[in-house]
Design a protein around this motif. Structure first.
Motif, PDB file in Angstrom:
ATOM      1  N   ILE A  19       0.849  -1.191   0.000  1.00 10.25           N
ATOM      2  CA  ILE A  19       0.000   0.000   0.000  1.00 10.25           C
ATOM      3  C   ILE A  19       0.884   1.240   0.000  1.00 10.25           C
ATOM      4  CG2 ILE A  19      -1.771   1.281   1.244  1.00 10.25           C
ATOM      5  CD1 ILE A  19      -2.642  -1.406   2.448  1.00 10.25           C
ATOM      6  N   LYS A  20       0.654   2.096  -0.993  1.00  7.00           N
ATOM      7  CA  LYS A  20       1.346   3.382  -1.046  1.00  7.00           C
ATOM      8  C   LYS A  20       0.291   4.460  -0.847  1.00  7.00           C
ATOM      9  CE  LYS A  20       4.912   1.653  -4.071  1.00  7.00           C
ATOM     10  NZ  LYS A  20       5.557   1.748  -5.376  1.00  7.00           N
ATOM     11  N   PHE A  21       0.524   5.356   0.093  1.00  8.77           N
ATOM     12  CA  PHE A  21      -0.496   6.323   0.473  1.00  8.77           C
ATOM     13  C   PHE A  21       0.164   7.642   0.830  1.00  8.77           C
ATOM     14  CE2 PHE A  21      -3.190   8.276   3.763  1.00  8.77           C
ATOM     15  CZ  PHE A  21      -4.395   8.314   3.090  1.00  8.77           C
ATOM     16  N   HIS A  22      -0.355   8.736   0.254  1.00  9.97           N
ATOM     17  CA  HIS A  22       0.102  10.084   0.600  1.00  9.97           C
ATOM     18  C   HIS A  22      -1.100  10.834   1.169  1.00  9.97           C
ATOM     19  CE1 HIS A  22       3.965   9.743  -1.546  1.00  9.97           C
ATOM     20  NE2 HIS A  22       3.286   9.020  -2.415  1.00  9.97           N
ATOM     21  N   ARG A  23      -1.015  11.218   2.412  1.00  8.07           N
ATOM     22  CA  ARG A  23      -2.151  11.894   3.027  1.00  8.07           C
ATOM     23  C   ARG A  23      -2.318  13.297   2.437  1.00  8.07           C
ATOM     24  NH1 ARG A  23      -0.857  14.197   8.801  1.00  8.07           N
ATOM     25  NH2 ARG A  23       1.121  15.197   8.360  1.00  8.07           N
ATOM     26  N   ARG A  24      -3.535  13.724   2.363  1.00  8.67           N
ATOM     27  CA  ARG A  24      -3.946  15.041   1.839  1.00  8.67           C
ATOM     28  C   ARG A  24      -3.569  15.259   0.372  1.00  8.67           C
ATOM     29  NH1 ARG A  24      -1.640  16.496   6.869  1.00  8.67           N
ATOM     30  NH2 ARG A  24       0.142  17.406   5.799  1.00  8.67           N
ATOM     31  N   LYS A  25      -3.157  14.239  -0.342  1.00  3.26           N
ATOM     32  CA  LYS A  25      -2.789  14.378  -1.750  1.00  3.26           C
ATOM     33  C   LYS A  25      -3.729  13.596  -2.665  1.00  3.26           C
ATOM     34  CE  LYS A  25       0.934  16.597  -0.570  1.00  3.26           C
ATOM     35  NZ  LYS A  25       0.790  18.009  -0.322  1.00  3.26           N
ATOM     36  N   HIS A  26      -4.715  12.918  -2.080  1.00  8.27           N
ATOM     37  CA  HIS A  26      -5.684  12.125  -2.832  1.00  8.27           C
ATOM     38  C   HIS A  26      -4.969  11.044  -3.653  1.00  8.27           C
ATOM     39  CE1 HIS A  26      -9.749  11.362  -4.006  1.00  8.27           C
ATOM     40  NE2 HIS A  26      -9.437  11.405  -5.292  1.00  8.27           N
ATOM     41  N   PHE A  27      -4.019  10.366  -2.991  1.00 11.84           N
ATOM     42  CA  PHE A  27      -3.262   9.316  -3.659  1.00 11.84           C
ATOM     43  C   PHE A  27      -3.264   8.056  -2.798  1.00 11.84           C
ATOM     44  CE2 PHE A  27       0.701   6.926  -4.204  1.00 11.84           C
ATOM     45  CZ  PHE A  27       0.664   6.676  -5.562  1.00 11.84           C
ATOM     46  N   CYS A  28      -3.706   6.955  -3.379  1.00 11.46           N
ATOM     47  CA  CYS A  28      -3.680   5.665  -2.715  1.00 11.46           C
ATOM     48  C   CYS A  28      -3.508   4.597  -3.779  1.00 11.46           C
ATOM     49  CB  CYS A  28      -4.962   5.419  -1.927  1.00 11.46           C
ATOM     50  SG  CYS A  28      -4.955   3.846  -1.061  1.00 11.46           S
ATOM     51  N   LYS A  29      -2.463   3.790  -3.652  1.00  6.50           N
ATOM     52  CA  LYS A  29      -2.200   2.733  -4.617  1.00  6.50           C
ATOM     53  C   LYS A  29      -2.061   1.424  -3.852  1.00  6.50           C
ATOM     54  CE  LYS A  29       1.049   1.355  -8.185  1.00  6.50           C
ATOM     55  NZ  LYS A  29       2.300   1.665  -8.862  1.00  6.50           N
ATOM     56  N   ILE A  30      -2.824   0.414  -4.250  1.00  2.00           N
ATOM     57  CA  ILE A  30      -2.780  -0.895  -3.602  1.00  2.00           C
ATOM     58  C   ILE A  30      -2.346  -1.914  -4.650  1.00  2.00           C
ATOM     59  CG2 ILE A  30      -4.096  -2.678  -2.415  1.00  2.00           C
ATOM     60  CD1 ILE A  30      -5.973  -0.460  -1.435  1.00  2.00           C
ATOM     61  N   GLN A  31      -1.355  -2.728  -4.261  1.00  2.00           N
ATOM     62  CA  GLN A  31      -0.812  -3.722  -5.171  1.00  2.00           C
ATOM     63  C   GLN A  31      -0.624  -5.017  -4.396  1.00  2.00           C
ATOM     64  OE1 GLN A  31       2.898  -2.416  -6.797  1.00  2.00           O
ATOM     65  NE2 GLN A  31       3.163  -4.204  -8.088  1.00  2.00           N
ATOM     66  N   GLY A  32      -0.731  -6.153  -5.053  1.00  2.00           N
ATOM     67  CA  GLY A  32      -0.528  -7.445  -4.409  1.00  2.00           C
ATOM     68  C   GLY A  32       0.653  -8.174  -5.017  1.00  2.00           C
ATOM     69  N   HIS A  33       1.215  -9.108  -4.247  1.00  2.00           N
ATOM     70  CA  HIS A  33       2.348  -9.896  -4.729  1.00  2.00           C
ATOM     71  C   HIS A  33       2.301 -11.282  -4.117  1.00  2.00           C
ATOM     72  CE1 HIS A  33       6.381 -10.855  -6.077  1.00  2.00           C
ATOM     73  NE2 HIS A  33       6.662 -11.274  -4.852  1.00  2.00           N
ATOM     74  N   ARG A  34       2.558 -12.307  -4.929  1.00  2.00           N
ATOM     75  CA  ARG A  34       2.645 -13.690  -4.455  1.00  2.00           C
ATOM     76  C   ARG A  34       3.988 -14.250  -4.904  1.00  2.00           C
ATOM     77  NH1 ARG A  34      -2.378 -17.352  -5.700  1.00  2.00           N
ATOM     78  NH2 ARG A  34      -1.338 -18.613  -4.137  1.00  2.00           N
ATOM     79  N   GLN A  35       4.872 -14.504  -3.946  1.00  2.00           N
ATOM     80  CA  GLN A  35       6.197 -15.027  -4.237  1.00  2.00           C
ATOM     81  C   GLN A  35       6.122 -16.518  -4.525  1.00  2.00           C
ATOM     82  OE1 GLN A  35       9.094 -13.214  -4.344  1.00  2.00           O
ATOM     83  NE2 GLN A  35      10.131 -15.056  -5.024  1.00  2.00           N
ATOM     84  N   ILE A  36       6.854 -16.972  -5.541  1.00  2.00           N
ATOM     85  CA  ILE A  36       6.940 -18.403  -5.833  1.00  2.00           C
ATOM     86  C   ILE A  36       7.973 -19.012  -4.885  1.00  2.00           C
ATOM     87  CG2 ILE A  36       7.497 -20.140  -7.568  1.00  2.00           C
ATOM     88  CD1 ILE A  36       6.670 -18.077  -9.687  1.00  2.00           C
ATOM     89  N   VAL A  37       7.579 -20.096  -4.190  1.00  2.00           N
ATOM     90  CA  VAL A  37       8.469 -20.749  -3.236  1.00  2.00           C
ATOM     91  C   VAL A  37       8.613 -22.225  -3.590  1.00  2.00           C
ATOM     92  CG1 VAL A  37       8.017 -19.185  -1.311  1.00  2.00           C
ATOM     93  CG2 VAL A  37       6.591 -21.188  -1.613  1.00  2.00           C
ATOM     94  N   THR A  38       9.733 -22.793  -3.183  1.00  2.00           N
ATOM     95  CA  THR A  38      10.001 -24.210  -3.358  1.00  2.00           C
ATOM     96  C   THR A  38      10.071 -24.843  -1.979  1.00  2.00           C
ATOM     97  OG1 THR A  38      11.261 -23.781  -5.369  1.00  2.00           O
ATOM     98  CG2 THR A  38      11.626 -25.890  -4.307  1.00  2.00           C
ATOM     99  N   THR A  39       9.303 -25.905  -1.783  1.00  2.00           N
ATOM    100  CA  THR A  39       9.325 -26.636  -0.527  1.00  2.00           C
ATOM    101  C   THR A  39      10.317 -27.786  -0.665  1.00  2.00           C
ATOM    102  OG1 THR A  39       6.997 -26.111  -0.230  1.00  2.00           O
ATOM    103  CG2 THR A  39       7.906 -27.812   1.188  1.00  2.00           C
ATOM    104  N   ILE A  40      11.276 -27.855   0.276  1.00  2.56           N
ATOM    105  CA  ILE A  40      12.288 -28.913   0.227  1.00  2.56           C
ATOM    106  C   ILE A  40      12.333 -29.663   1.547  1.00  2.56           C
ATOM    107  CG2 ILE A  40      13.714 -27.697  -1.451  1.00  2.56           C
ATOM    108  CD1 ILE A  40      15.642 -27.085   0.890  1.00  2.56           C
ATOM    109  N   LYS A  41      12.837 -30.895   1.498  1.00  2.00           N
ATOM    110  CA  LYS A  41      13.055 -31.695   2.696  1.00  2.00           C
ATOM    111  C   LYS A  41      14.543 -31.986   2.807  1.00  2.00           C
ATOM    112  CE  LYS A  41      11.717 -35.879   5.105  1.00  2.00           C
ATOM    113  NZ  LYS A  41      10.854 -37.052   5.122  1.00  2.00           N
ATOM    114  N   ILE A  42      15.122 -31.688   3.963  1.00  4.65           N
ATOM    115  CA  ILE A  42      16.546 -31.922   4.186  1.00  4.65           C
ATOM    116  C   ILE A  42      16.770 -33.417   4.373  1.00  4.65           C
ATOM    117  CG2 ILE A  42      18.534 -31.381   5.639  1.00  4.65           C
ATOM    118  CD1 ILE A  42      17.368 -28.954   4.116  1.00  4.65           C
ATOM    119  N   VAL A  43      17.581 -34.011   3.500  1.00  4.93           N
ATOM    120  CA  VAL A  43      17.816 -35.448   3.529  1.00  4.93           C
ATOM    121  C   VAL A  43      19.044 -35.777   4.375  1.00  4.93           C
ATOM    122  CG1 VAL A  43      18.318 -37.469   2.128  1.00  4.93           C
ATOM    123  CG2 VAL A  43      16.766 -35.729   1.266  1.00  4.93           C
TER     124      VAL A  43
END
Length: 103
Positions: free
Chosen positions: A75-99
């Motif tokens: 969320i990027k927000f500037h008060r009293r400037k009428h600016f609000c930007k909302i963005q989402g992100h999903r990171q790709i992850v790898t699940t591993i098992k320690i052998v």
């Protein structure tokens, strides 16, 4: 026995049989991967601390899955400037098992 290794600019403390999530690693599901950047190994009363890496140390792991993490909101927000930007992100992850942790 546990070890601390470096991957993707982050450090992880692992034991044998542990399942962890890392940032995306190239490889197929079921494939075995190796980590050479081992910083520390603790075995009962023995500590092996690298300068910066432990020579001859190796961590073997098996890729379990590739998924996307939970969505985070940016969320990027500037008060009293009428600016609000909302963005989402999903990171790709790898699940591993320690052998195996090899000293």
């Amino acid at each position: 026995m546990y070890a601390i290794f470096n991957n993707g600019g982050k450090q992880y403390k692992v034991i044998e049989g542990q399942i962890i999530k890392l940032e995306k690693i190239k490889g197929n599901i079921g494939e075995e991967i190796k980590f050479n950047d081992v910083l520390l190994i603790h075995n009962k009363n023995n500590f092996k601390i690298g300068k910066p890496l432990v020579t001859g140390a190796l961590i073997k792991a098996k890729i379990i899955s590739h998924k996307r993490n939970k969505k985070i909101k940016i969320i990027k927000f500037h008060r009293r400037k009428h600016f609000c930007k909302i963005q989402g992100h999903r990171q790709i992850v790898t699940t591993i098992k320690i052998v195996k942790i090899k000293t």
